[in-house]
Design an enzyme around this catalytic site. Structure first.
Site, PDB file in Angstrom:
ATOM      1  N   SER C 294      53.991  67.992  25.398  1.00 56.88           N
ATOM      2  CA  SER C 294      54.225  66.631  25.874  1.00 56.88           C
ATOM      3  C   SER C 294      53.472  65.587  25.067  1.00 56.88           C
ATOM      4  O   SER C 294      52.369  65.835  24.586  1.00 56.88           O
ATOM      5  CB  SER C 294      53.774  66.498  27.332  1.00 56.88           C
ATOM      6  OG  SER C 294      54.476  67.370  28.161  1.00 56.88           O
ATOM      7  N   HIS C 362      53.477  65.307  35.440  1.00 59.38           N
ATOM      8  CA  HIS C 362      53.331  66.767  35.480  1.00 59.38           C
ATOM      9  C   HIS C 362      52.250  67.203  36.466  1.00 59.38           C
ATOM     10  O   HIS C 362      52.391  68.229  37.125  1.00 59.38           O
ATOM     11  CB  HIS C 362      53.062  67.311  34.071  1.00 59.38           C
ATOM     12  CG  HIS C 362      54.250  67.192  33.159  1.00 59.38           C
ATOM     13  ND1 HIS C 362      55.425  67.851  33.385  1.00 59.38           N
ATOM     14  CD2 HIS C 362      54.455  66.464  32.023  1.00 59.38           C
ATOM     15  CE1 HIS C 362      56.309  67.558  32.426  1.00 59.38           C
ATOM     16  NE2 HIS C 362      55.738  66.710  31.584  1.00 59.38           N
TER      17      HIS C 362
END
Lengths: 437, 437, 437, 437
Positions: C294, C362
């Site tokens: 990410s 997340h």
């Protein structure tokens, strides 16, 4: 659409030989000739459609007359064949081979292929063969038509073109209805019966062909069980409780049905059984045994014939005359019948092959005769044909090729030790061994 | 899976004739023999799978060696053929005919049918023929293999087994990618170009076969227009505005592509054009004209040859030498070229057939030559082959059979009055008619 | 269809307040009122169709005027609300509750539900919210319309109504084109790039809603790899070799994209990640690690702000001013940046939440911060936003609930020991701990 | 999966009010609370799955206890409602409206939406309402649960999310079986009966919802006929010959059935009739009349009540006491009954609405009462409820809105002149008019 001039001429041309086809038959034949001509090539599917329609209206004597013409006018020219064969003998070159093969092929084959251009063509050709077979015995000169149809249909219905589909309660009613219609081994008594046969602990699979989308070609019914089934009625019982298939260790193939009379003699069962065994093995890794529970249709007839030759058996055969003999049969009768049946299955012959037709099929597929079951089929037919006995043929995928070869080359009937022992104890076996001594 | 004993034996058996196949080729051949044996019947699809896998690994000399064996060991026995042909001559009974046909068929055919039992078999056989054709010229003894493959594939890829599917922007990318790969007439310049060809005023259809689910067999591209198109570049322009197809009165078939080299010579185009014309006629009742806009690939070559014989044409031919001649061509040049091209299309012959291959195809399908179009294809290829000219072939469903018959039987080139007049005014026509006088 | 009399009357009725809607807007509003009336109930979908069509033509000031009317005329009556609320307070009976809920619901909601009766209604409402959001900032009185749309769309786009579909090269081009359009994290550079992202060692899944059949709602791109990826460019390389996914032990979620602006704020990503992890786990039992790779979009900005307060960091920040600093960065720079970034991810706050938006997403889903990767994203954007660093968030399905709860209740950032250690070694952490001493 | 600590705590917490839920009910409630908490957000669908499973095991008193808790613990806080309503009264700003709407919505709604995250959620919620409705009369405090379910299900089962599917003999048996189960108007007597209802001159359509794939929501049965049917038994006769639908000019909607008890009160019939009329109109352009053949379920009861008040009717009513009265009824009886029934249909009231429930439904949809039919339904039920009479309601799509409005606003019963005349000639009408004079 008006028929063009040359077709009209054909109509008025006098028939050269044999039966006099009626007007509609002559029209159908004319369309078939046209389809094989230049016009047929240009018309796309239009002419094929017309010829199919005309053909479908034929029946009775008109149909017979049509088959007569097919046999007469659409065969290879003997003269041309002779020449081409001679050339090939002198020089077996590719060119000569190709010409010979071309000349030897019946124009019928090309006709059938062109009829197939139109929608519904394949179904009509399958149906044509069904109608041809119906009367073939009385019309031996149609045999070459049949041979052409078999050749073509075998090629078209090649395993590679069939798709295996699961049949269950989500299947269209249209297809389920046909299953009920076709099933002949253990008749389906309506929708409730069918529903049970498609429940969670049962499986049903069929082969389909893309050109016959709603028509099963062949189907097989399977019960997932614990242990080898020794009776068929419990498997068929509509009210039996459905059990969790996850606990099963055995798949019993209790019925297999060819649906299309027009495809008779083209073999699908072998492929179906093996494919289904493979698929079930993947879905249920705990299922290790794949077995049939099969009828023994020829046993009683063979027994009657054998008894006529062996006085010692007459008492036994007399016993079977009573309606309810099987309910009263003691261990003696039972043992004697089982031994005789084992002998029949293993040693009775039809030429060099096994006498029993079901045995021939499964041995030919590479299965092994496993176990005889007493009172396994107490239906009227079961009692009448096989004294209520049924047999398990077991398919072990790793042995299948070897078994098949043993049977195909040397007609060895592969059977379990138990079944072989039973057979050896039977009267005919004992007589034979005594004779040998 | 370990190869069974008899295969090992085959490996060590000395090759009897010709080229020495390597180890893997011998294994493949052994599997092919096994597949034709008893074992092949019992194994279901397992052995076919194995043989296919072995075959797929062959290439280069090993593949050639394999084809050599196929030609040598899998052909009919000349002796048996001779006998059966003799019997049929003496007595053309059904039994003798059937035996003869059986004996004459190459064991190869049965081999191919059995290879088809396994998944992917059909695709592999189509690919096999592609590879065979590639080298056939240098290996004339393979012709019989080719004949067997053609026979089988023609039967399997019968129109009745093909399904017509519309190709549009909802089609899987997998299939669209193949279209881009196969299109050869008017190359597709990437996804943007393709997208325009699938827009609302275009149509694209393909035939598919159930055994090759993602493989187009043949496809056709259509533009829905007002009036007969006289130029192809506007139809291909990715940035052209999309118009409402409801206003169209004409369907222009501007490209038709056979995709499978392995099916070369098996005819699909005729069926595709007619089916698409029928379907479009139903969807768009106002569309009354179905026409191609076709290249004339042989014109310039014919013109060069003709000019060599007619001094009067040399000036014209010299004109064409310049790169930009067509931008500078005056009415005289233009008229003379159009007349010569009309003459070429109608009167130039290749044997008895039309000299131009595209003309042969459409005349053979029953279309009529309608109109010549000046500067219709200004691409490099278009200028080089046909001096930029294109021709419309019109399909009138009701005339198609008659046109086809006229062409097929008497080689009559059916053309519009306008095109015929142009041809009559051409130099070669005038010379001929003078000669006749 | 002629508008009935009462609609005409509405047109001529003077607008009572605010902006003056034009003729077409007034017609649209009139149709909306009609749809909520008795007529709306009887007309089936016809009136909804008409209203939708009218609405779709609105844009610019007309659209704003329409939203103004929606906000003004389709809200609950304050008076009725007051009464019903009072009754409920005095007697919280079911009847009073039901009446209150009924009175409080905006008539807009029923209007939206009725617009949905016509084909394409859902798509139009999603699009309506997109257009509303675009200008919402300047029109705060539209907030209640937005709240109603969010309420409705959240209910309709409930996870239970979404279907997860795999996207691959068999997906219609129509859908693939949209993916290329929507992907924003790592832009897709055309069909060739897309094709690589759908190859055998990649996976792509999307949620679809039955009412928007060709519109992905959200999609995720996955690479199947050996070990945790530490660089994103190799995953994106169109020319990278495709490897056998059977050897993979890790699934890297390298991109997740919300497609529908009109569904902003309705959460799908959490469900998608977990479903895909479950499905992949079933398909590839050897894949044990499910992780993202990410971006850290807020790192550089935070670093600049932090450096302003800490003179010790100014040298580091100066280093980053060069274009190619990352190619020349030595171990010192590298270590310092990694520590600072670890600190940023774990300790920088936005309110009580993690400062980094991707981290918030997340962590909120229950993932754990696993590992920082140096030069993991060397794209221009990657360097500019996060100094080329990327982080892996790992999803362990059995820890997800616990992690989520820790974060949601106490804002605990769950991170690996390695990452925590890095953070502790960072300058801000050391300063803090010194201060505490 | 072991329940986490906080759930165990919930179990031991003493129930605060009312009935004492058993252990499993308390577990289910705890899971519901967890689902609404932070954990619920993170768990994806896992917790929803668990809660659904727990709920499904509830029955009898445990289910009632669960509903009690749902009504008690998952309702809005009166206090918070009061405050928010007060704020909205003082300032009807968007922010205050949004807060009020949020506070007024029962937490139940969010609970139901979250239960829907798991597979099968929608079906379970529909089933939940069915079970709730079953006992609602005795448990009036459950009304608010019902209101929440209705609100949610109305939104989810919006017409825009339903797909119309044709039901025919190709439909899966699974679905056909359900049709047989649900049909209540004219019971289906097994598969043979069903098969006739799906033949070429019949049509059957159902609405399906994507979340309930094999569950019809509502279905309609149609006969394609020449002229308006005046008897229902011939339409239902399984052995009636199938006629070519191409010759039909009328579509008779002879049965319409709501399948889901849990969706009671959510209206689908109106949409279904209109959609089917539109679709049939397109498929059969010659079909111009769309009409029902409907029962008149309240006629005999009304007649008995009316007769009690009017001595003149007692003789007629006595006639109807005989079992076979309708076979012996002369023209007098017949005329009198028809007039009375016409009066009942047009003038008998239930409040302001038509007294007959079927009439209410069709008038509410905008249909017109067309024609009364003598001995149209000779079944036992038909005789008992409506003296064998049936009525045609005709749907003319262009009049539907106007008729509906007339009925909805002013309760005008739109009827044909013939039917109105009959009604005017009835005894009650004559008495009234005499009174008026």
């Amino acid at each position: 659409m008006k028929p063009p001039a040359f077709i009209k001429r054909l109509f008025t041309k006098p028939a050269t030989t044999g039966s006099k086809p009626d007007r509609h038959t002559r029209k159908t034949v004319a369309l078939c000739h046209a389809l094989l001509s230049e016009r047929g090539e240009a018309s796309g599917a239009a002419l094929a459609r017309e010829a199919l329609q005309a053909y479908r209206l034929l029946s009775g004597p008109a149909l017979s007359a049509f088959f007569d013409v097919l046999a007469r006018e659409f065969s290879p020219e003997p003269k041309a064949v002779e020449e081409a064969a001679g050339d090939y003998r002198l020089d077996p070159s590719p060119a000569n081979l190709i010409r010979l093969q071309h000349v030897v092929e019946s124009p019928r084959q090309e006709l059938f292929r062109r009829l197939n251009l139109a929608a519904g063509g394949t179904a009509t050709l399958v149906e044509m063969r069904r109608r041809l077979l119906r009367d073939l015995k009385g019309q031996p000169h149609w045999a070459a038509i049949d041979a052409d149809l078999v050749h073509l249909l075998s090629s078209w219905f090649n395993r590679g073109f069939l798709s295996l589909q699961r049949i269950d309660w989500r299947t269209p009613a249209l297809v389920l209805e046909k299953l009920m219609h076709y099933e002949a081994v253990h008749e389906i008594q309506g929708w409730r019966d069918l529903r049970r046969r498609l429940a969670a602990d049962r499986r049903c699979y069929a082969f389909f062909h893309p050109a016959l989308p709603d028509e099963p070609i062949i189907f097989i019914e399977v019960a997932l069980t614990k242990g080898l089934s020794d009776q068929v009625q419990p498997l068929l019982e509509p009210d039996s409780p459905v059990v969790d298939p996850a606990g099963a260790d055995t798949a019993i193939f209790y019925s297999i049905t060819n649906c299309q009379e027009g495809l008779r003699g083209i073999s699908f069962g072998n492929f179906l059984i093996k494919q289904v065994a493979e698929d079930l093995g993947r879905e249920f890794p705990r299922v290790k045994t794949f077995s049939t529970l099969s009828p023994i249709p020829g046993f009683r007839r063979w027994l009657a014939e054998t008894a006529a030759a062996h006085a010692q058996l007459s008492e036994l055969v007399d016993t079977l005359a009573a309606d309810d003999w099987f309910q009263r049969a003691g261990p003696g009768t039972r043992n004697e019948l089982m031994r005789l049946c084992a002998y029949y299955l293993q040693h009775a012959k039809h030429g060099q092959e096994a006498a029993d037709p079901v045995a021939r099929f499964h041995l030919g597929n590479g299965a092994r005769m496993e176990r005889l079951n007493w009172l396994a089929d107490s239906s009227k037919t079961g009692i009448a044909r096989s004294a209520g006995l049924m047999v398990n043929y077991v398919y072990r995928l790793k042995d299948v090729e070897r078994n098949h070869e043993a049977y195909a080359k040397e007609h060895v009937v592969v059977a379990s030790p138990g079944l072989s022992l039973l057979a050896r104890e039977s009267l005919p076996a004992r007589l034979k061994s005594r004779r040998r001594e």
